[in-house]
Scaffold this active site. Structure first.
Site, PDB file in Angstrom:
ATOM      1  N   ILE A  19     -41.728  23.126  96.756  1.00  0.00           N
ATOM      2  CA  ILE A  19     -42.261  23.329  97.914  1.00  0.00           C
ATOM      3  C   ILE A  19     -42.383  24.581  98.173  1.00  0.00           C
ATOM      4  CG2 ILE A  19     -41.407  21.317  98.665  1.00  0.00           C
ATOM      5  CD1 ILE A  19     -39.050  23.082 100.286  1.00  0.00           C
ATOM      6  N   LYS A  42     -32.909  27.096  96.745  1.00  0.00           N
ATOM      7  CA  LYS A  42     -33.892  28.566  96.843  1.00  0.00           C
ATOM      8  C   LYS A  42     -33.739  29.628  95.356  1.00  0.00           C
ATOM      9  CE  LYS A  42     -35.217  32.445  99.289  1.00  0.00           C
ATOM     10  NZ  LYS A  42     -35.326  33.763 100.233  1.00  0.00           N
ATOM     11  N   ASP A 139     -37.034  42.383 107.866  1.00  0.00           N
ATOM     12  CA  ASP A 139     -38.573  41.698 107.364  1.00  0.00           C
ATOM     13  C   ASP A 139     -38.979  40.240 108.276  1.00  0.00           C
ATOM     14  OD1 ASP A 139     -39.958  41.520 104.869  1.00  0.00           O
ATOM     15  OD2 ASP A 139     -38.792  40.162 103.890  1.00  0.00           O
TER      16      ASP A 139
END
Length: 275
Positions: A19, A42, A139
């Site tokens: 994905i 992940k 970030d």
């Protein structure tokens, strides 16, 4: 483990599909064969064995930052799986589109939509910054904001987040995304010029992110030595929004907003329909 789709990871996560893919990570959709739940896995990747320790530290940092945090914009994170040279974070599955892709596909955000998104972002950052010690995300960028189908947003990728410490003078490494991160996050080639970045680095990122969402351009690429007000024809939006972005993105952190509550109060004056 080159191709793990249709395989089971960690004895319980059946990999359904790919994905997402980034510079150092691949994200898979997976089903827990024990409880039937859907999760995101992940997987950090590297072709350089020297990066293995750094990547693992980033995953462990992400797990440490998020495991005890509870806020609607923060994804839940459940486990870290280590298999040979592969590392997987087991995370909440988020069904949505990141705002970088959204702008690419649908164009820039209306001010009304921008307000809805940034109110949630500021609320999430206020929560992180209010922890003891504060968590500095470092970030923020459109690619790290997921817009869900119901209009809620989620922040992703806490790999360079840190807990603010007063007992150090500077950060060890220059980290952040060019075009979005605060100038104090970067030093020269020898690391000189780095700061002990604090919550005001995130405030800078809020400004540059808002700029991108209204223009589809990175702020630093057009800022140069000119004032943001020099781009009125290019940056067609309200004077109030330009003023908010300019205050967020002052090079001197002391001249920026000093908390996300301050930004939130300013953003709430922007309830304007349309562009």
């Amino acid at each position: 483990m080159a191709d793990i789709i249709n395989n089971i990871v960690g004895g319980r996560y059946y990999i359904l599909e790919l994905i997402g893919r980034g510079g150092s990570a691949i994200v898979y959709k997976a089903r827990d064969i024990h409880n039937g739940g859907i999760y995101a896995l992940k997987k950090y990747i590297t072709s350089d064995p020297a990066n293995r320790k750094r990547l693992l530290e980033g995953m462990e940092r992400e797990l440490e930052v998020l495991k005890n945090c509870t806020h609607p914009v923060l994804p839940k994170i459940f486990d870290l799986i280590k298999i040979e040279d592969a590392f997987f974070l087991v995370m909440e599955y988020i069904d949505g589109i990141d705002l970088k892709k959204y702008v690419d596909e649908y164009g820039t955000l209306s001010t009304k939509m921008l307000v809805k998104v940034m109110e949630q972002v500021c609320s999430g950052f206020y929560y992180l910054h209010s922890l003891s010690p504060a968590i500095v995300y470092r970030d923020l960028k459109p690619a790290n904001i997921i817009l869900c189908k119901d209009g809620r947003i989620k922040l992703i990728d806490f790999g360079i987040a840190k807990r603010y410490r007063t007992d150090i003078d500077v950060d060890k490494l220059a980290l952040g995304s060019k075009g979005f991160a605060a100038p104090e996050q970067f030093g020269d080639s020898k690391g000189k010029g780095l700061y002990n970045t604090d919550i005001r680095a995130d405030i800078y990122g809020i400004g540059t992110t808002m700029y991108y969402l209204k223009t589809s351009k990175t702020y630093n690429s057009v800022q140069g030595s000119k004032s943001l007000y020099s781009f009125k024809d290019y940056f067609k939006t309200s004077h109030k929004l330009r003023k908010i972005i300019k205050k967020c993105t002052r090079n001197n952190p002391d001249l920026r907003y000093q908390s996300c509550i301050e930004i939130l109060c300013s953003i709430k004056t922007l309830h304007i329909i349309g562009k």
